[in-house]
Design an enzyme around this catalytic site. Structure first.
Site, PDB file in Angstrom:
ATOM      1  N   THR A  92       0.788  -1.227   0.000  1.00  0.00           N
ATOM      2  CA  THR A  92       0.000   0.000   0.000  1.00  0.00           C
ATOM      3  C   THR A  92       0.826   1.286   0.000  1.00  0.00           C
ATOM      4  OG1 THR A  92      -1.708  -1.154   1.190  1.00  0.00           O
ATOM      5  CG2 THR A  92      -1.638   1.179   1.568  1.00  0.00           C
ATOM      6  N   ARG A 103     -13.202  -8.208  -0.111  1.00  0.00           N
ATOM      7  CA  ARG A 103     -12.625  -7.816   1.183  1.00  0.00           C
ATOM      8  C   ARG A 103     -12.161  -6.351   1.130  1.00  0.00           C
ATOM      9  NH1 ARG A 103      -7.423  -5.735   2.723  1.00  0.00           N
ATOM     10  NH2 ARG A 103      -7.176  -6.109   4.947  1.00  0.00           N
ATOM     11  N   GLY A 147     -10.123  -3.398   3.543  1.00  0.00           N
ATOM     12  CA  GLY A 147      -9.349  -3.161   4.765  1.00  0.00           C
ATOM     13  C   GLY A 147      -9.567  -1.759   5.303  1.00  0.00           C
ATOM     14  N   ASP A 148      -8.554  -1.218   5.931  1.00  0.00           N
ATOM     15  CA  ASP A 148      -8.640   0.093   6.584  1.00  0.00           C
ATOM     16  C   ASP A 148      -8.520   1.273   5.619  1.00  0.00           C
ATOM     17  OD1 ASP A 148      -5.892  -0.946   6.235  1.00  0.00           O
ATOM     18  OD2 ASP A 148      -5.364   1.081   6.875  1.00  0.00           O
ATOM     19  N   GLY A 184      -0.609  -1.478   6.574  1.00  0.00           N
ATOM     20  CA  GLY A 184      -0.375  -2.663   7.394  1.00  0.00           C
ATOM     21  C   GLY A 184      -1.603  -3.544   7.396  1.00  0.00           C
TER      22      GLY A 184
HETATM   23  N1  ASP Z   1      -3.845  -1.779   4.909  1.00  0.00           N
HETATM   24  C1  ASP Z   1      -4.027  -2.431   3.626  1.00  0.00           C
HETATM   25  C2  ASP Z   1      -5.217  -3.341   3.691  1.00  0.00           C
HETATM   26  O1  ASP Z   1      -5.379  -4.006   4.684  1.00  0.00           O
HETATM   27  C3  ASP Z   1      -2.874  -3.227   3.188  1.00  0.00           C
HETATM   28  C4  ASP Z   1      -1.528  -2.578   3.372  1.00  0.00           C
HETATM   29  O2  ASP Z   1      -1.412  -1.512   3.953  1.00  0.00           O
HETATM   30  O3  ASP Z   1      -0.569  -3.156   2.924  1.00  0.00           O
HETATM   31  O4  ASP Z   1      -5.957  -3.419   2.741  1.00  0.00           O
END
Ligand code: ASP
Length: 297
Positions: free
Chosen positions: A156, A184, A186-187, A208
């Site tokens: 990311t 899915r 994420g954040d 992360g």
């Molecule tokens: N935070 C991102 C997610 O969970 C992935 C990443 O930051 O590498 O989608």
């Protein structure tokens, strides 16, 4: 006593993870190129929102990073991207999740920024992108040869900035986690989890393990803590607490209203590049120890 000069600051990251040795030079170069694009905007008097978008577009074009072209593939072998932008001067948010075939997810997020809705997903996000002039492509065109062959995991991207007008902005862009189930999220497109920006308080972008960052509302906790400490310390505290309470590692970048830049990670490393008024040249690091060594008198 002299008045402080005009202030601006910008920091970008290329993901909290363990950068494979063969990718270190490309990660540093990619972060520096993105920083340069954003910095130009700020030095020219552009807004923090414009600078963050400009920097993230460069990272989205670079297959070294898990954002835009070359994003991580889902378990179905497809690219689904998430991205967000927040304007600290108005607290407006534009975000997309599960976007397929959007060449520059961050620019779709920017087009949504002034709308009432803050987050569009999947087909709705694609339709919005199409009707608002964002660049579209065939879904397969987002898959880099490397991802097709290796399903390699990398990370990311994000950027936060302070402009000469005193405004803050934060942005994120990701293909999510390698092999994630289709659908899915994420954040990264979730306000208060993967990012936040508020003038007079601070701006943050995180990376992360998205489930942990979301469950811990990591960006929100950072923003609440920041006024009492330095950005590095606030990042370190919220990431360590996250690891203790819900597990998972991550990293973050931040800028304060007076132009202090901060970054921290609980992962192996996190490529970053930053620059602010008063620095003679950009700083590009993979590990905090490099910065500490550089700051020794
Ligand atoms: N935070 C991102 C997610 O969970 C992935 C990443 O930051 O590498 O989608």
């Amino acid at each position: 006593m002299t008045e402080p000069g005009p202030r601006w600051a910008i920091i970008v990251h290329g993901g909290a993870h363990e950068t494979p040795p063969g990718k270190i030079a490309a990660s540093r170069a990619g972060c520096l190129a993105a920083l340069t694009a954003g910095r130009r905007v700020l030095e020219g008097g552009g807004t923090a929102v414009e600078a963050v978008e400009a920097a993230i577009r460069v990272l989205e074009d670079d297959p070294t990073f898990n954002a835009g072209y070359g994003s991580a593939l889902t378990a179905d072998g497809t690219v689904e991207t998430d991205s967000a932008l927040m304007d600290g001067s108005t607290l407006e948010v534009g975000a997309v999740a599960g976007l397929v075939g959007g060449r520059h997810p961050v620019s779709v997020a920017r087009r949504l920024l002034r709308e009432k809705e803050i987050l569009l997903t999947g087909e709705g996000a694609h339709r919005f992108a199409a009707t608002h002039g964002a660049e579209l492509c065939a879904p397969e065109e987002m898959i880099s040869p490397e991802q097709r062959e290796a399903f390699e995991s990398h990370d990311t991207v994000g950027c936060v900035a302070l402009d000469l007008h005193g405004h803050l902005a934060a942005g994120t862009s990701t293909g999510g986690l390698t092999g994630q189930p289709a659908g899915r999220v994420g954040d990264s497109p979730l306000v208060g989890c993967g990012f936040y920006a508020e003038d007079g308080v601070g701006a943050i972008a995180l990376t992360g393990e998205g489930e942990s960052l979301a469950r811990w509302m990591t960006a929100a906790r950072f923003i609440q803590r920041l006024p009492r400490t330095t950005p590095d310390d606030a990042l370190r505290t919220v990431l360590e607490e996250m690891g203790e309470r819900v597990g998972g590692t991550g990293g973050g970048i931040a800028v304060t209203p007076d132009g202090q830049v901060g970054w921290w990670y609980t992962s192996h490393d996190m490529p970053v590049a930053y620059m602010h008024a008063g620095l003679t040249e950009p700083r590009v690091y993979l590990k905090k120890t490099e910065e500490q060594a550089n700051d020794q008198p």
